[in-house]
Design a protein around this motif. Structure first.
Motif, PDB file in Angstrom:
ATOM      1  N   ALA A  86      10.409  14.453 -24.052  1.00 54.05           N
ATOM      2  CA  ALA A  86       8.945  14.365 -24.178  1.00 54.05           C
ATOM      3  C   ALA A  86       8.471  12.926 -24.044  1.00 54.05           C
ATOM      4  N   GLY A  87       9.296  11.972 -24.458  1.00 52.14           N
ATOM      5  CA  GLY A  87       8.932  10.552 -24.352  1.00 52.14           C
ATOM      6  C   GLY A  87       8.759  10.101 -22.911  1.00 52.14           C
ATOM      7  N   PRO A  88       9.822  10.171 -22.108  1.00 54.55           N
ATOM      8  CA  PRO A  88       9.657   9.766 -20.699  1.00 54.55           C
ATOM      9  C   PRO A  88       8.698  10.647 -19.915  1.00 54.55           C
ATOM     10  N   ILE A  89       8.640  11.946 -20.226  1.00 57.70           N
ATOM     11  CA  ILE A  89       7.710  12.828 -19.512  1.00 57.70           C
ATOM     12  C   ILE A  89       6.266  12.393 -19.760  1.00 57.70           C
ATOM     13  N   THR A  90       5.998  11.877 -20.949  1.00 58.95           N
ATOM     14  CA  THR A  90       4.663  11.379 -21.265  1.00 58.95           C
ATOM     15  C   THR A  90       4.411  10.000 -20.665  1.00 58.95           C
ATOM     16  N   SER A  91       5.423   9.129 -20.731  1.00 57.53           N
ATOM     17  CA  SER A  91       5.219   7.707 -20.413  1.00 57.53           C
ATOM     18  C   SER A  91       5.396   7.364 -18.945  1.00 57.53           C
ATOM     19  N   ILE A  92       6.377   7.969 -18.277  1.00 59.75           N
ATOM     20  CA  ILE A  92       6.677   7.579 -16.890  1.00 59.75           C
ATOM     21  C   ILE A  92       5.487   7.774 -15.955  1.00 59.75           C
ATOM     22  N   PRO A  93       4.771   8.925 -16.007  1.00 58.43           N
ATOM     23  CA  PRO A  93       3.612   9.053 -15.116  1.00 58.43           C
ATOM     24  C   PRO A  93       2.573   7.958 -15.323  1.00 58.43           C
ATOM     25  N   LEU A  94       2.365   7.540 -16.582  1.00 52.85           N
ATOM     26  CA  LEU A  94       1.390   6.494 -16.848  1.00 52.85           C
ATOM     27  C   LEU A  94       1.852   5.164 -16.257  1.00 52.85           C
ATOM     28  N   LEU A  95       3.153   4.875 -16.341  1.00 56.90           N
ATOM     29  CA  LEU A  95       3.678   3.644 -15.754  1.00 56.90           C
ATOM     30  C   LEU A  95       3.576   3.681 -14.231  1.00 56.90           C
ATOM     31  N   LEU A  96       3.851   4.844 -13.634  1.00 56.30           N
ATOM     32  CA  LEU A  96       3.698   4.996 -12.184  1.00 56.30           C
ATOM     33  C   LEU A  96       2.238   4.799 -11.785  1.00 56.30           C
ATOM     34  N   PHE A  97       1.335   5.361 -12.595  1.00 53.94           N
ATOM     35  CA  PHE A  97      -0.087   5.222 -12.307  1.00 53.94           C
ATOM     36  C   PHE A  97      -0.508   3.753 -12.352  1.00 53.94           C
ATOM     37  N   ALA A  98      -0.047   3.037 -13.386  1.00 53.23           N
ATOM     38  CA  ALA A  98      -0.410   1.623 -13.512  1.00 53.23           C
ATOM     39  C   ALA A  98       0.102   0.824 -12.314  1.00 53.23           C
ATOM     40  N   SER A  99       1.295   1.152 -11.829  1.00 54.10           N
ATOM     41  CA  SER A  99       1.850   0.455 -10.667  1.00 54.10           C
ATOM     42  C   SER A  99       1.093   0.821  -9.394  1.00 54.10           C
TER      43      SER A  99
ATOM     44  N   THR B 137       0.826  -1.202   0.000  1.00 50.51           N
ATOM     45  CA  THR B 137       0.000   0.000   0.000  1.00 50.51           C
ATOM     46  C   THR B 137       0.863   1.255   0.000  1.00 50.51           C
ATOM     47  N   ALA B 138       1.944   1.220   0.806  1.00 51.75           N
ATOM     48  CA  ALA B 138       2.857   2.366   0.845  1.00 51.75           C
ATOM     49  C   ALA B 138       3.495   2.594  -0.518  1.00 51.75           C
ATOM     50  N   LYS B 139       3.899   1.495  -1.177  1.00 51.65           N
ATOM     51  CA  LYS B 139       4.463   1.621  -2.522  1.00 51.65           C
ATOM     52  C   LYS B 139       3.420   2.195  -3.483  1.00 51.65           C
ATOM     53  N   GLY B 140       2.188   1.710  -3.350  1.00 53.70           N
ATOM     54  CA  GLY B 140       1.130   2.201  -4.220  1.00 53.70           C
ATOM     55  C   GLY B 140       0.903   3.689  -4.049  1.00 53.70           C
ATOM     56  N   LEU B 141       0.948   4.161  -2.801  1.00 55.93           N
ATOM     57  CA  LEU B 141       0.783   5.593  -2.550  1.00 55.93           C
ATOM     58  C   LEU B 141       1.906   6.394  -3.196  1.00 55.93           C
ATOM     59  N   LEU B 142       3.139   5.900  -3.066  1.00 53.75           N
ATOM     60  CA  LEU B 142       4.277   6.597  -3.665  1.00 53.75           C
ATOM     61  C   LEU B 142       4.144   6.648  -5.187  1.00 53.75           C
ATOM     62  N   PHE B 143       3.761   5.520  -5.786  1.00 51.20           N
ATOM     63  CA  PHE B 143       3.602   5.476  -7.239  1.00 51.20           C
ATOM     64  C   PHE B 143       2.497   6.432  -7.699  1.00 51.20           C
ATOM     65  N   ALA B 144       1.348   6.396  -7.014  1.00 50.94           N
ATOM     66  CA  ALA B 144       0.214   7.220  -7.429  1.00 50.94           C
ATOM     67  C   ALA B 144       0.500   8.704  -7.233  1.00 50.94           C
ATOM     68  N   VAL B 145       1.080   9.067  -6.084  1.00 52.18           N
ATOM     69  CA  VAL B 145       1.434  10.470  -5.846  1.00 52.18           C
ATOM     70  C   VAL B 145       2.479  10.921  -6.864  1.00 52.18           C
ATOM     71  N   GLY B 146       3.425  10.032  -7.180  1.00 54.38           N
ATOM     72  CA  GLY B 146       4.428  10.367  -8.191  1.00 54.38           C
ATOM     73  C   GLY B 146       3.802  10.611  -9.552  1.00 54.38           C
TER      74      GLY B 146
END
Length: 298
Positions: free
Chosen positions: A218-231, A5-14
């Protein structure tokens, strides 16, 4: 369980924190036209997600999706909606309309509720009806008092709402979906860049290596938040994600007011107030319902 859950919070907030500060990137790129920024966002997202798929061993998931006509059609529609969302967001960021984008993303969760009613056969609870009605009243108030439709806000909210709807009705992973969507958008964006743009980004990048690196970012700026969200979403209750999702438009709102000094006219302030009340009711209803539902079996 608590560590997950703590990891999930970090990923989602990120994820939502990144989305909140994304306008700073587009503001830094305002020396080139919005269309070319969009081209680079597509191009480098394709390359970045493609490279990420390799070490994860998920390239094998791409071809079956491309061969499935229904999946391909739904992802094509999703690509169109996310393209509209990105283009409008880039334009608004570079034209001092961040407050409009903030309103759009505040409205978006309520649009999702409405789409669940209209397209997925979901039933709205009484408090959800109140929330949607308040958001509609906020938009109507802005139309009446300012004498114009909040086109940017509504376009962002509905485009992202339809994008979410498309992704909900097709079973494709976040990474694979983003790769396919940007891959589908790549040919038309490259045609635009080669034949219809002034290629100012290419000219700037040729003489400024730092600017070239910024464009590729622009690639990682677009993609990384989505990957963090999925995690994050895989580790948290959806009601928790519901609260965290307001982080991004809140950051944008604060940036617009205190960093970029956009004027907050009273009509827009009232619109924000009504939407915040609607979201508070919506969130309270979701939290109350999540506490009364039985826990799933381990």
């Amino acid at each position: 369980m608590q560590s997950e859950t703590a990891k999930g919070l970090l990923f989602a907030v990120g994820a939502y924190g990144c989305w909140g500060f994304v306008p700073l990137y587009f503001k830094a790129m305002d020396a080139i036209p919005e269309g070319e920024i969009f081209v680079h966002r597509i191009l480098w997202s394709v390359l970045f997600t493609g490279l990420v798929l390799i070490p994860l061993g998920r390239w094998k998931n791409i071809w079956p999706h491309l061969c499935n006509l229904r999946t391909l059609l739904v992802l094509s529609a999703a690509a169109v909606f996310i393209a509209v969302n990105w283009i409008v967001f880039i334009w608004a960021s570079n034209n001092d309309r961040l407050l409009d984008t903030s309103i759009g993303y505040y409205i978006n969760p309520l649009i999702n509720v409405l789409f669940g009613l209209l397209f997925l056969g979901e039933k709205l609870r009484r408090m959800q009806w109140v929330s949607v009605s308040l958001a509609a009243a906020a938009v109507l108030l802005q139309i009446i008092t300012l004498g114009k439709l909040p086109v940017i806000s509504l376009t962002l909210a509905f485009a992202f709402g339809f994008y979410g709807l498309m992704r909900k009705i097709v079973q494709v992973g976040a990474l694979e979906g983003l790769f396919i969507e940007t891959l589908l958008l790549l040919p038309p964006t490259l045609i635009y860049f080669c034949w219809f743009s002034d290629k100012l980004s290419f000219i700037e990048a040729t003489g400024r290596p730092g600017f070239a690196v910024a464009l590729m970012a622009a690639g990682p700026i677009t993609s990384i938040p989505l990957l963090l969200f999925a995690s994050g979403v895989s580790r948290l209750k959806y009601s928790t994600i519901g609260f965290i999702q307001y982080l991004a438009p809140s950051i944008v709102f604060l940036l617009a007011i205190f960093w970029f000094r956009e004027p907050l006219v009273w009509q827009m302030a009232v619109t924000f107030a009504l939407i915040w009340v609607a979201l508070a009711i919506y969130s309270f209803d979701g939290l109350r319902r999540s506490r009364t539902l039985p826990l799933p079996p381990e």
